[in-house]
Design a protein around this motif. Structure first.
Motif, PDB file in Angstrom:
ATOM      1  N   LEU A   1       0.999  -1.677   0.115  1.00 12.08           N
ATOM      2  CA  LEU A   1      -0.236   0.212  -0.074  1.00 12.08           C
ATOM      3  C   LEU A   1       1.147   1.499  -0.048  1.00 12.08           C
ATOM      4  O   LEU A   1       0.596   2.052  -0.846  1.00 12.08           O
ATOM      5  N   LEU A   2       2.202   1.382   0.895  1.00 13.83           N
ATOM      6  CA  LEU A   2       3.136   2.536   1.155  1.00 13.83           C
ATOM      7  C   LEU A   2       3.398   2.895  -0.809  1.00 13.83           C
ATOM      8  O   LEU A   2       3.684   4.167  -0.615  1.00 13.83           O
ATOM      9  N   ILE A   3       4.021   1.909  -1.511  1.00 16.96           N
ATOM     10  CA  ILE A   3       4.092   1.829  -2.392  1.00 16.96           C
ATOM     11  C   ILE A   3       3.295   2.163  -3.623  1.00 16.96           C
ATOM     12  O   ILE A   3       3.962   3.569  -4.354  1.00 16.96           O
ATOM     13  N   PHE A   4       1.811   1.588  -3.342  1.00 18.90           N
ATOM     14  CA  PHE A   4       0.968   2.410  -4.294  1.00 18.90           C
ATOM     15  C   PHE A   4       0.643   3.900  -4.255  1.00 18.90           C
ATOM     16  O   PHE A   4       0.385   4.631  -4.754  1.00 18.90           O
ATOM     17  N   ALA A   5       0.323   4.415  -2.447  1.00 23.28           N
ATOM     18  CA  ALA A   5      -0.231   5.991  -2.502  1.00 23.28           C
ATOM     19  C   ALA A   5       1.535   6.241  -2.826  1.00 23.28           C
ATOM     20  O   ALA A   5       1.382   7.746  -3.107  1.00 23.28           O
ATOM     21  N   VAL A   6       2.560   6.088  -2.453  1.00 23.05           N
ATOM     22  CA  VAL A   6       3.472   6.981  -3.067  1.00 23.05           C
ATOM     23  C   VAL A   6       4.010   7.852  -4.897  1.00 23.05           C
ATOM     24  O   VAL A   6       4.046   8.357  -4.737  1.00 23.05           O
ATOM     25  N   LEU A   7       3.718   6.319  -5.314  1.00 28.67           N
ATOM     26  CA  LEU A   7       4.086   6.725  -7.306  1.00 28.67           C
ATOM     27  C   LEU A   7       2.743   6.933  -7.801  1.00 28.67           C
ATOM     28  O   LEU A   7       2.575   7.244  -9.086  1.00 28.67           O
ATOM     29  N   PHE A   8       1.844   6.792  -6.922  1.00 29.92           N
ATOM     30  CA  PHE A   8       0.196   6.946  -7.675  1.00 29.92           C
ATOM     31  C   PHE A   8       0.491   8.427  -8.226  1.00 29.92           C
ATOM     32  O   PHE A   8       0.043   8.104 -10.121  1.00 29.92           O
ATOM     33  N   PHE A   9       0.806   9.219  -8.064  1.00 25.95           N
ATOM     34  CA  PHE A   9       0.897  10.832  -8.376  1.00 25.95           C
ATOM     35  C   PHE A   9       1.966  10.954  -8.985  1.00 25.95           C
ATOM     36  O   PHE A   9       2.257  11.874  -9.557  1.00 25.95           O
ATOM     37  N   ALA A  10       3.296  10.154  -8.794  1.00 28.60           N
ATOM     38  CA  ALA A  10       4.160  10.227  -9.618  1.00 28.60           C
ATOM     39  C   ALA A  10       4.531  10.316 -10.759  1.00 28.60           C
ATOM     40  O   ALA A  10       5.106  11.713 -11.668  1.00 28.60           O
ATOM     41  N   PRO A  11       4.317  10.095 -11.738  1.00 28.17           N
ATOM     42  CA  PRO A  11       3.747   9.874 -13.405  1.00 28.17           C
ATOM     43  C   PRO A  11       3.274  11.653 -13.896  1.00 28.17           C
ATOM     44  O   PRO A  11       3.657  12.052 -15.314  1.00 28.17           O
ATOM     45  N   ASP A  12       2.471  12.379 -12.631  1.00 28.18           N
ATOM     46  CA  ASP A  12       2.598  13.889 -13.134  1.00 28.18           C
ATOM     47  C   ASP A  12       3.300  14.360 -13.331  1.00 28.18           C
ATOM     48  O   ASP A  12       3.089  15.754 -13.737  1.00 28.18           O
ATOM     49  N   LEU A  13       4.793  14.670 -12.471  1.00 29.32           N
ATOM     50  CA  LEU A  13       5.917  14.833 -12.636  1.00 29.32           C
ATOM     51  C   LEU A  13       6.807  15.358 -14.352  1.00 29.32           C
ATOM     52  O   LEU A  13       6.877  16.288 -14.616  1.00 29.32           O
ATOM     53  N   SER A  14       5.752  14.154 -15.125  1.00 27.43           N
ATOM     54  CA  SER A  14       6.614  14.386 -16.309  1.00 27.43           C
ATOM     55  C   SER A  14       5.685  15.837 -17.308  1.00 27.43           C
ATOM     56  O   SER A  14       6.311  15.578 -17.836  1.00 27.43           O
TER      57      SER A  14
END
Length: 177
Positions: free
Chosen positions: A85-98
């Protein structure tokens, strides 16, 4: 000194006007292109057949529903395979850094955004992760697929070079999208 400042300001004015003119021409070219050429996937390209070069009406809702199904499936698969769950929560909005790629220009921004928001790349990465036993690969891939599906369900599609607002799902901010 005042004359020098006035001269420098005056020399920048044509450049600023030229940049604004180029932006207007780009926008006009985009509008002309989408209305007269339609979608490359269309058999009936052109406004006389109701083809706008992007989905409209019921097709928009079908694509958004499909995206919601992909969001649900990728999220469920992530947790069924034992994702954290922690990986999911941390990475979910990471693609928006593009989105930061747009700082280098519209084309660079669109290519970077589309690469990170593509289902194809992440599907291959997920399979490679499962087959190789590298859990982090399939976890990152499934979270990024879930994010891309989430964006598409909200109407944020893959980007055209014309600018961030212009997507394969229609223009962001246009009525009906």
């Amino acid at each position: 000194m005042a004359a020098l400042v006035h001269e420098q300001t005056a020399s920048r004015a044509p450049l600023q006007q030229s940049a604004r003119r180029a932006e207007r021409l780009d926008a006009l070219a985009w509008e002309k292109d989408k209305h007269f050429h339609g979608s490359p996937m269309s058999n009936n390209a052109g406004p006389e057949h109701g083809d706008h070069g992007y989905p409209t009406g019921m097709m928009v809702w079908l694509l958004r529903a499909e995206a919601l199904a992909i969001l649900a499936a990728s999220t469920a698969l992530f947790f069924l395979l034992g994702g954290d769950l922690l990986i999911f929560a941390v990475l979910f909005f990471a693609p928006d850094l593009s989105f930061l790629g747009y700082g280098a220009g519209r084309k660079v921004g669109a290519v970077l955004y589309n690469t990170v928001h593509s289902y194809a790349l992440h599907s291959v990465l997920a399979v490679a992760g499962v087959l190789s036993g590298h859990e982090i690969l399939w976890q990152v891939a499934l979270v990024f697929v879930a994010h891309a599906a989430f964006d598409r369900s909200l109407g944020y599609g893959l980007k055209y070079f014309a600018g961030f607002r212009y997507t394969h799902l229609g223009t962001i901010g246009a009525s009906g999208n």
